[in-house]
Design a protein around this motif. Structure first.
Motif, PDB file in Angstrom:
ATOM      1  N   VAL A  70     -20.168  43.991  51.727  1.00 10.73           N
ATOM      2  CA  VAL A  70     -21.378  44.587  51.171  1.00 10.73           C
ATOM      3  C   VAL A  70     -21.478  46.039  51.628  1.00 10.73           C
ATOM      4  CG1 VAL A  70     -23.899  44.420  51.001  1.00 10.73           C
ATOM      5  CG2 VAL A  70     -22.526  42.340  51.255  1.00 10.73           C
ATOM      6  N   SER A  71     -21.789  46.919  50.691  1.00 15.49           N
ATOM      7  CA  SER A  71     -21.988  48.334  51.017  1.00 15.49           C
ATOM      8  C   SER A  71     -23.491  48.616  51.068  1.00 15.49           C
ATOM      9  CB  SER A  71     -21.319  49.199  49.947  1.00 15.49           C
ATOM     10  OG  SER A  71     -21.564  50.556  50.196  1.00 15.49           O
ATOM     11  N   PHE A  72     -23.947  49.243  52.142  1.00 10.02           N
ATOM     12  CA  PHE A  72     -25.368  49.534  52.306  1.00 10.02           C
ATOM     13  C   PHE A  72     -25.616  51.040  52.233  1.00 10.02           C
ATOM     14  CE2 PHE A  72     -24.803  45.532  54.692  1.00 10.02           C
ATOM     15  CZ  PHE A  72     -25.670  44.733  53.952  1.00 10.02           C
ATOM     16  N   ASP A  73     -26.689  51.406  51.529  1.00  6.34           N
ATOM     17  CA  ASP A  73     -27.089  52.812  51.424  1.00  6.34           C
ATOM     18  C   ASP A  73     -28.060  53.205  52.525  1.00  6.34           C
ATOM     19  OD1 ASP A  73     -25.697  53.401  48.916  1.00  6.34           O
ATOM     20  OD2 ASP A  73     -27.128  51.989  48.043  1.00  6.34           O
ATOM     21  N   GLY A  74     -28.715  52.241  53.136  1.00  8.08           N
ATOM     22  CA  GLY A  74     -29.684  52.552  54.173  1.00  8.08           C
ATOM     23  C   GLY A  74     -30.132  51.310  54.913  1.00  8.08           C
ATOM     24  N   VAL A  75     -30.682  51.541  56.105  1.00  8.09           N
ATOM     25  CA  VAL A  75     -31.220  50.474  56.950  1.00  8.09           C
ATOM     26  C   VAL A  75     -32.734  50.648  57.024  1.00  8.09           C
ATOM     27  CG1 VAL A  75     -31.266  49.466  59.259  1.00  8.09           C
ATOM     28  CG2 VAL A  75     -29.110  50.347  58.331  1.00  8.09           C
TER      29      VAL A  75
END
Length: 195
Positions: free
Chosen positions: A78-83
């Protein structure tokens, strides 16, 4: 293992196939998946209580390392753009002097090289403690308690949502619903412990 393939709720005993728990079958949460690093018992329960209620902020690094490891193990593809993280109401923040979820999110975001969104969510209503509430009461308690405060950044993004402990999932489900309503493409939840 074994745990619910959606919310990650562990079950005792032998289960040799993917399954959804009764809560996820009844009402699918807004998050894509939720995973936790450890069970909320024994030494980890004590460590989290010390961290949260005795202001042992020095534990954030160790606990953040567990979060980062959990993300690498369960969300490798999974690629995340932000936390984002579960916010405290400003009054509660002043009383406690820190937000444990914010400290955990900051540490994990740094380890994972993902930008942290410090104002993705805001808690706009004071809620009572969830510790003595059943699952339905917890759901009602947090309904409408959060708003998205950065919808222009949330829209079209895949987000990782951090909290310290997940029990029934009511809080992270409500935060995820708000983020999805604000246009997030997906929300994956990670917590240090699962109760």
């Amino acid at each position: 293992d074994p745990f619910c393939s959606c919310c990650g709720d562990p079950v005792e005993g032998a289960v040799h196939h993917a399954f959804l728990c009764s809560w996820c079958r009844r009402s699918r949460p807004a998050f894509a998946l939720a995973r936790s690093a450890v069970r909320f018992r024994g030494p980890m329960k004590q460590a989290l209580h010390t961290f949260k209620y005795e202001k042992a902020c020095h534990l954030a690094g160790d606990l953040g390392g567990l979060l980062a490891g959990c993300v690498r193990a369960h969300y490798a593809d999974v690629s995340f753009d932000g936390v984002a993280y579960v916010p405290l109401h400003p009054r509660k923040g002043r009383e406690r002097s820190f937000n444990q979820s914010r400290l955990l999110a900051a540490d994990a975001a740094k380890r994972l090289s993902i930008p942290i969104l410090h104002r993705a969510l805001s808690r706009v209503r004071v809620t009572c403690t969830q510790t003595r509430l059943n699952a339905e009461e917890r759901k009602r308690n947090v309904r409408g308690a959060f708003v998205a405060t950065m919808p222009e950044w949330i829209e079209g993004r895949g987000l990782l949502l951090v909290d310290d402990v997940m029990t029934t999932g009511a809080t992270v489900a409500e935060c995820s619903r708000v983020l999805m309503d604000a246009g997030a493409v997906s929300v994956h939840v990670v917590t240090v412990a699962r109760g």
